[in-house]
Write a protein that holds these residues in place. Structure first.
Motif, PDB file in Angstrom:
ATOM      1  N   UNK A 263       0.810  -1.216   0.000  1.00 41.49           N
ATOM      2  CA  UNK A 263       0.000   0.000   0.000  1.00 41.49           C
ATOM      3  C   UNK A 263       0.848   1.272   0.000  1.00 41.49           C
ATOM      4  N   UNK A 264       1.997   1.244   0.654  1.00 38.00           N
ATOM      5  CA  UNK A 264       2.802   2.460   0.721  1.00 38.00           C
ATOM      6  C   UNK A 264       3.309   2.861  -0.655  1.00 38.00           C
ATOM      7  N   UNK A 265       3.539   1.884  -1.534  1.00 35.49           N
ATOM      8  CA  UNK A 265       3.958   2.213  -2.899  1.00 35.49           C
ATOM      9  C   UNK A 265       2.809   2.868  -3.655  1.00 35.49           C
ATOM     10  N   UNK A 266       1.622   2.340  -3.478  1.00 38.60           N
ATOM     11  CA  UNK A 266       0.454   2.951  -4.121  1.00 38.60           C
ATOM     12  C   UNK A 266       0.221   4.355  -3.588  1.00 38.60           C
ATOM     13  N   UNK A 267       0.354   4.538  -2.287  1.00 36.17           N
ATOM     14  CA  UNK A 267       0.137   5.857  -1.702  1.00 36.17           C
ATOM     15  C   UNK A 267       1.193   6.855  -2.179  1.00 36.17           C
ATOM     16  N   UNK A 268       2.438   6.409  -2.308  1.00 36.40           N
ATOM     17  CA  UNK A 268       3.486   7.283  -2.832  1.00 36.40           C
ATOM     18  C   UNK A 268       3.180   7.667  -4.273  1.00 36.40           C
ATOM     19  N   UNK A 269       2.731   6.696  -5.052  1.00 35.82           N
ATOM     20  CA  UNK A 269       2.357   6.995  -6.440  1.00 35.82           C
ATOM     21  C   UNK A 269       1.216   7.999  -6.486  1.00 35.82           C
ATOM     22  N   UNK A 270       0.237   7.824  -5.643  1.00 40.53           N
ATOM     23  CA  UNK A 270      -0.917   8.733  -5.639  1.00 40.53           C
ATOM     24  C   UNK A 270      -0.510  10.148  -5.228  1.00 40.53           C
ATOM     25  N   UNK A 271       0.397  10.268  -4.264  1.00 35.43           N
ATOM     26  CA  UNK A 271       0.871  11.606  -3.876  1.00 35.43           C
ATOM     27  C   UNK A 271       1.652  12.253  -5.024  1.00 35.43           C
ATOM     28  N   UNK A 272       2.399  11.436  -5.755  1.00 37.31           N
ATOM     29  CA  UNK A 272       3.151  11.970  -6.894  1.00 37.31           C
ATOM     30  C   UNK A 272       2.207  12.417  -8.000  1.00 37.31           C
ATOM     31  N   UNK A 273       1.140  11.661  -8.214  1.00 41.47           N
ATOM     32  CA  UNK A 273       0.120  12.087  -9.172  1.00 41.47           C
ATOM     33  C   UNK A 273      -0.446  13.438  -8.764  1.00 41.47           C
ATOM     34  N   UNK A 274      -0.730  13.620  -7.486  1.00 45.49           N
ATOM     35  CA  UNK A 274      -1.251  14.901  -7.003  1.00 45.49           C
ATOM     36  C   UNK A 274      -0.277  16.034  -7.291  1.00 45.49           C
ATOM     37  N   UNK A 275       1.010  15.786  -7.084  1.00 47.25           N
ATOM     38  CA  UNK A 275       2.012  16.822  -7.348  1.00 47.25           C
ATOM     39  C   UNK A 275       2.057  17.179  -8.830  1.00 47.25           C
ATOM     40  N   UNK A 276       2.061  16.166  -9.673  1.00 47.99           N
ATOM     41  CA  UNK A 276       2.135  16.422 -11.112  1.00 47.99           C
ATOM     42  C   UNK A 276       0.897  17.163 -11.604  1.00 47.99           C
ATOM     43  N   UNK A 277      -0.271  16.821 -11.068  1.00 52.83           N
ATOM     44  CA  UNK A 277      -1.513  17.382 -11.589  1.00 52.83           C
ATOM     45  C   UNK A 277      -1.916  18.682 -10.905  1.00 52.83           C
ATOM     46  N   UNK A 278      -1.109  19.136  -9.968  1.00 55.25           N
ATOM     47  CA  UNK A 278      -1.368  20.446  -9.343  1.00 55.25           C
ATOM     48  C   UNK A 278      -0.185  21.368  -9.595  1.00 55.25           C
ATOM     49  N   UNK A 279       0.898  21.158  -8.871  1.00 55.79           N
ATOM     50  CA  UNK A 279       2.054  22.052  -8.976  1.00 55.79           C
ATOM     51  C   UNK A 279       2.628  22.083 -10.387  1.00 55.79           C
ATOM     52  N   UNK A 280       2.729  20.943 -11.040  1.00 49.84           N
ATOM     53  CA  UNK A 280       3.355  20.893 -12.364  1.00 49.84           C
ATOM     54  C   UNK A 280       2.349  20.898 -13.512  1.00 49.84           C
TER      55      UNK A 280
END
Length: 559
Positions: A263-280
């Motif tokens: 689950x921690x890998x999925x959660x890390x991926x999801x947080x990275x998606x949030x970063x890409x789709x907001x900040x970047x």
């Protein structure tokens, strides 16, 4: 390319290709014919300064060196200064990079390298100016040299066989840092493709590296990953955040979740998606990078009142291709709509603004280069992944058009050049970058099966590109494990799953098969079939039957 100056509002900039940037006192030329013509006319050496919008050290050198009135005057008196944004000019970056940014390079008027360094303080820069003056006075153009990588020696052509993968498995084990995780004895780079190679063949070392990256390079407050760490124990991270590196790590964590279900890998991926789709996210596609800086050392409560580092909003074709590929993979594994939606928007924007008749421009500006290998390879990877996930024919049509343009970049032995052999300085010298050739080969293999021509032209191009480097495979280290993975896909044939239309239960199950190197081919059929090495399985009518067919397929493993 154009020699027009950037309009940055600076006072005193000339209209013939010179501009003052970042408040420096040096009147820089943009890359192009004008400065080299001037250098030849004046018989003066060139000062080439490579910087990047995310580079804190570049800003520091601008403030300490290029804003010093005496040093700026010395530059103007005996040199033709050119400033190059390394992100916008990747061919210049690959030929003149001194090992980091900023890169400070002195060349002859024809662009041959005299000497160079990375960051220089005022004293160091003053010293190298004096040294170059003396060398130029004594030797003139004879002081220039062509770097070995550009001397076009015979490529190390060889045979792609099982030994390449076996060698790399050994390298991944031998070079692994058993104490701190990852690969490297000094600086630690995340090496996302090496992680993925190991996930399939050396899972323990792969997961230990993912955990080290989570702990040391992940920004748990603002999201995203830092670029690398200076020390073996992952200490002293360089906190720039680049879209391509974040996309590669997003894909690696998605692959980690695919293989382990952690689950921690999925959660890390999801947080990275949030970063890409907001900040970047720049409103149309993904921005190129976010700068580093002391901001990231602040506590969370302190960050709330501080200005976040600058984001370069430029949408580069190659980086958006990588981001789309990674987001589509995450969406396929989690059923989340947002990753797929943003991936499609980014791909559609690139296709609408940067692609014409299959030729890809690096970014949307008059000075952008077109027909670069990295843009075609990475956009092609995004498009072939879109075909596998969405099943949409328009992405397949675009992928074919983009792939066909690679023919113009093929060298006689089959590798791909990084771009057209034209331009100033060393741009006329051929360069065959291993990483981009691997990315092209991987995407071409996918396309071969998606078009139903597993033994056709695209497969042949991939094979030729891989074999062009195979003669040196026994000398390759863990940092280029992606090459061995691509060779294994070609040698053994990837696992191919032909499925009913995209969105069906069998299609969704195929995307979740625990092999990140597979190819999923959605089509107009009612059952799923597993294909490996030309052998076709019995039809599968349910996801459970599909799992059985995959398990019984001949999948070579060295673990």
């Amino acid at each position: 390319m154009t020699d027009d100056a950037e309009t940055d509002g600076s006072d005193g900039a000339e209209s013939t290709g010179r501009t003052r940037r970042h408040g420096t006192l040096v009147d820089w030329f943009d890359w192009g014919e004008t400065p080299f013509d001037r250098a030849r006319a004046r018989t003066e050496p060139v000062l080439l300064s490579l910087s990047a919008p995310w580079c804190v050290a570049c800003e520091e050198m601008d403030e300490e060196v290029f804003s010093d009135p005496m040093l700026a005057a010395h530059v103007g008196e005996g040199f033709v200064p050119i400033r190059v944004d390394a992100d916008r000019h990747p061919r210049v970056r690959e030929r003149y990079n001194m090992g980091g940014f900023p890169s400070t390079v002195f060349t002859t008027p024809d662009g041959e390298v005299m000497t160079g360094a990375t960051y220089l303080g005022a004293d160091g820069f003053r010293g190298i100016l004096d040294s170059v003056r003396e060398t130029w006075a004594a030797k003139g153009v004879e002081a220039g040299r062509i770097p070995r990588a550009l001397q076009d020696p015979d490529p190390p052509v060889g045979r792609v066989d099982a030994g390449i993968e076996a060698h790399m498995v050994e390298q991944v084990a031998e070079a692994f840092d058993e104490e701190f995780g990852g690969w490297g004895e000094r600086a630690k780079f995340p090496l996302a493709r090496t992680v993925e190679f190991a996930l399939k063949r050396d899972r323990d070392r792969a997961t230990r590296t993912l955990e080290a990256i989570q702990t040391h390079l992940q920004d748990t407050y603002d999201g995203g990953f830092y670029r690398f760490a200076e020390n073996r124990d992952w200490a002293r991270p360089h906190r720039e955040k680049l879209l391509d590196e974040n996309a590669a790590l997003l894909r690696a964590f998605a692959s980690g979740y695919l293989y382990t279900g952690t689950d921690s890998y999925r959660e890390t991926a999801e947080r990275t998606v949030d970063y890409l789709t907001t900040t970047l996210w720049n409103g149309d596609a993904f921005a190129g990078s976010q700068a580093g800086g002391d901001y990231y050392t602040l506590e969370a409560t302190e960050r709330e009142d501080a200005d976040a580092p600058h984001v370069d909003a430029t949408a580069f074709a190659d980086r958006n291709g990588l981001a789309a590929e990674a987001l589509l993979r995450v969406g396929a594994l989690t059923d989340a709509e947002a990753p797929r939606r943003y991936a499609e928007r980014a791909l559609d924007h690139v296709l609408e603004t940067l692609v014409e008749d299959g030729v890809v421009s690096h970014f949307d500006a008059p000075e952008s280069e077109s027909g670069l290998l990295l843009d075609h390879a990475r956009l092609l990877a995004g498009l072939t992944t879109a075909v596998q996930v969405t099943g949409e024919a328009r992405y397949l049509d675009s992928a074919v058009a983009v792939a066909d343009e690679l023919a113009s970049l093929r060298a006689p032995e089959g590798a791909f050049y990084d771009g057209p052999l034209e331009g100033e300085g060393l741009l006329t010298r051929p360069l065959r970058p291993l990483e981009s050739n691997v990315e092209a080969a991987d995407a071409l293999l996918d396309l071969a099966y998606l078009t139903g021509e597993g033994d056709g032209q695209y497969r042949e191009w991939a094979a030729d590109a891989l074999s062009a480097f195979a003669g040196a495979a026994d000398r390759m280290g863990a940092e280029v494990a992606g090459y061995a993975a691509a060779c294994a896909r070609h040698h053994y044939d990837p696992l191919v799953v032909e499925t009913p239309p995209a969105g069906s239960d069998l299609h969704r199950a195929a995307l979740r098969v625990a092999d990140h190197e597979k190819v999923v081919v959605p089509g107009d059929r009612e059952t799923a079939v597993v294909v490996r090495g030309g052998e076709r399985s019995a039809p599968a009518e349910t996801p459970a039957e599909l799992g059985e067919r995959v398990a019984s397929a001949d999948q070579p493993s060295l673990t």
